[in-house]
Motif scaffolding. Structure first.
Motif, PDB file in Angstrom:
ATOM      1  N   HIS A  45      74.400  -7.124  45.111  1.00  0.00           N
ATOM      2  CA  HIS A  45      74.509  -8.233  44.464  1.00  0.00           C
ATOM      3  C   HIS A  45      75.642  -8.332  43.214  1.00  0.00           C
ATOM      4  O   HIS A  45      76.204  -9.192  42.830  1.00  0.00           O
ATOM      5  CB  HIS A  45      73.147  -8.330  43.586  1.00  0.00           C
ATOM      6  N   GLY A  46      76.000  -6.933  42.947  1.00  0.00           N
ATOM      7  CA  GLY A  46      77.104  -6.706  41.929  1.00  0.00           C
ATOM      8  C   GLY A  46      76.690  -6.345  40.502  1.00  0.00           C
ATOM      9  O   GLY A  46      75.488  -6.671  39.962  1.00  0.00           O
ATOM     10  N   TYR A  48      79.143  -7.137  45.000  1.00  0.00           N
ATOM     11  CA  TYR A  48      79.358  -8.576  45.336  1.00  0.00           C
ATOM     12  C   TYR A  48      80.157  -8.419  46.757  1.00  0.00           C
ATOM     13  O   TYR A  48      80.883  -9.062  47.134  1.00  0.00           O
ATOM     14  CB  TYR A  48      80.742  -9.162  44.204  1.00  0.00           C
ATOM     15  N   TRP A 107      83.802 -11.853  47.473  1.00  0.00           N
ATOM     16  CA  TRP A 107      83.449 -12.567  46.340  1.00  0.00           C
ATOM     17  C   TRP A 107      83.860 -12.166  44.888  1.00  0.00           C
ATOM     18  O   TRP A 107      83.438 -12.685  44.067  1.00  0.00           O
ATOM     19  CB  TRP A 107      81.701 -12.709  46.444  1.00  0.00           C
ATOM     20  N   LEU A 108      84.177 -11.011  44.822  1.00  0.00           N
ATOM     21  CA  LEU A 108      84.700 -10.552  43.690  1.00  0.00           C
ATOM     22  C   LEU A 108      86.414 -10.410  43.815  1.00  0.00           C
ATOM     23  O   LEU A 108      86.930  -9.785  44.928  1.00  0.00           O
ATOM     24  CB  LEU A 108      84.386  -9.150  43.386  1.00  0.00           C
ATOM     25  N   VAL A 157      84.554 -13.989  39.654  1.00  0.00           N
ATOM     26  CA  VAL A 157      83.132 -13.839  40.539  1.00  0.00           C
ATOM     27  C   VAL A 157      82.879 -15.303  41.105  1.00  0.00           C
ATOM     28  O   VAL A 157      82.658 -16.184  40.470  1.00  0.00           O
ATOM     29  CB  VAL A 157      82.204 -13.155  40.119  1.00  0.00           C
ATOM     30  N   ARG A 200      77.136 -14.091  44.561  1.00  0.00           N
ATOM     31  CA  ARG A 200      76.460 -12.660  44.551  1.00  0.00           C
ATOM     32  C   ARG A 200      75.405 -12.526  45.771  1.00  0.00           C
ATOM     33  O   ARG A 200      74.327 -13.235  45.395  1.00  0.00           O
ATOM     34  CB  ARG A 200      75.926 -12.748  43.217  1.00  0.00           C
ATOM     35  N   ASP A 211      72.774 -16.842  48.150  1.00  0.00           N
ATOM     36  CA  ASP A 211      73.657 -16.220  46.956  1.00  0.00           C
ATOM     37  C   ASP A 211      73.083 -17.248  45.953  1.00  0.00           C
ATOM     38  O   ASP A 211      73.196 -18.390  45.668  1.00  0.00           O
ATOM     39  CB  ASP A 211      75.073 -16.867  47.450  1.00  0.00           C
TER      40      ASP A 211
END
Length: 360
Positions: free
Chosen positions: A289-290, A300, A322-323, A328, A331, A347
């Motif tokens: 998820h980050g 991410y 995604w990062l 961002v 996630r 997400d």
């Protein structure tokens, strides 16, 4: 291809959320990603009904969504709000026509739900759960033993509170509750290995020991009653500054895989489909998820853990992008293998569900 455009400022490291084309997402050759469900605010856990209804739980919005693919084109119709006003309905599961929902404080069941999407029935209450909200969003799933499993996260960053930090299981009616795994700070994803039916689960490591400690964990529980260390030991070898003197690390089961610190590993899913190449069969995807509390952000992405027997032999990125240095755009939270072998990814940041498919 639709653009994810979100215009609100983030409240932590990355400043402004950036709009991104899905072409920014990097996948192995032959794979593609597209949006399967749009406009699902805070999309979290997913479950698939017998008639093809995709149910999506949430954490912050208090809703459970239902989406269908009426024309069979592989793209879901616009989502409907099935349930609203719930308390952190993150965990959902489906069994024998009924939808099970884990709220913060209870587990409920909605019978014959796919026949009553327009007007859901009143739920049956199966189990009461602790009401603490810190790590109070539950993950829920049925195991191969047909028992219902739910995670009870620790109500704190680091503490020793009886009844918390566990994965418990029970009969489908809520009876015969027992602890499956202890010493689990906060698991928000688990699955069972094909063939062995062994439980594997993610666990989020404690905060405020620095950028690089402790690792998040992927754990393996071949039998009930195992203890995985929290709050005394982290990552199998790091004594906790507050609780480490009470019990040494060698009393606990070490992780099957040490993940990055603060990557927030959530959903885990063994690939059981037939669409992906043969060397993905039986391997494990992990949704990271980050980080929210790391100087240099990490996570991410979706990782791939290759497993032989009871050992993880490698861990590599599967889907990332995604990062970026600019911010961002997504996630990943939960993963679901569809009947056609594609992989759905929720997400909660972008409010969508992606479909990852393979066609060389």
């Amino acid at each position: 291809m639709r653009l994810i455009a979100v215009g609100l400022p983030m409240l932590f490291w990355c400043g402004w959320i950036q709009a991104a084309d899905l072409s920014d997402i990097r996948l192995p050759a032959g794979f593609r990603i597209e949006i399967a469900v749009d406009d699902v605010t805070n999309a979290r856990s997913m479950a698939l009904g017998d008639q093809g209804t995709l149910f999506i739980g949430t954490r912050r919005s208090g809703r459970v969504y239902a989406v269908t693919d009426r024309d069979g084109d592989g793209r879901f119709d616009p989502p409907r709000v099935l349930l609203d006003g719930l308390r952190m309905p993150n965990g959902i599961a489906f069994r024998q026509g009924a939808l099970y929902v884990a709220e913060n404080h209870r587990i409920v069941r909605y019978d014959r739900i796919e026949q009553q999407l327009e007007r859901p029935p009143e739920p049956s209450v199966l189990a009461r759960l602790p009401t603490e909200t810190h790590h109070g969003w539950r993950y829920l799933a049925f195991g191969p033993d047909e028992r219902l499993y739910v995670a009870i996260g620790a109500p704190c960053n680091i503490c020793d509170e009886p009844g918390f930090g566990t994965i418990v299981r029970m009969q489908a009616d809520g009876s015969e509750r027992e602890v499956m795994a202890a010493g689990v700070r906060n698991s928000v994803g688990f699955d069972w290995q094909p063939g062995s039916a062994v439980l594997w689960f993610s666990d989020n490591g404690r905060d405020w020991l620095g950028d690089d400690l402790p690792p998040d964990e992927l754990n393996r529980a071949p039998e009930s009653g195992m203890h995985f260390g929290y709050p005394y030991c982290h990552g199998g070898e790091i004594p906790d500054p507050l609780y480490g003197r009470e019990r040494p690390c060698d009393q606990f089961t070490p992780p099957a895989l040490k993940l990055g610190a603060h990557v927030a590993a959530l959903g885990v899913r063994f690939y059981t489909g037939e669409q992906f190449p043969a060397d993905y069969q039986g391997q494990l995807f992990i949704a990271e998820h980050g980080s929210w509390n790391r100087t240099v952000p990490d996570g991410y992405r979706i990782g791939l853990a290759r497993i032989e027997g009871d050992q993880v032999t490698s861990y590599t990125p599967f889907a990332e992008g995604w990062l970026s240095p600019d911010g961002v755009t997504g996630r990943p939270v939960d993963l679901l293998v569809m009947p056609d072998g594609s992989l759905l990814v929720s997400d909660d940041h972008a409010g969508v569900v992606y479909r990852i498919s393979y066609n060389p």
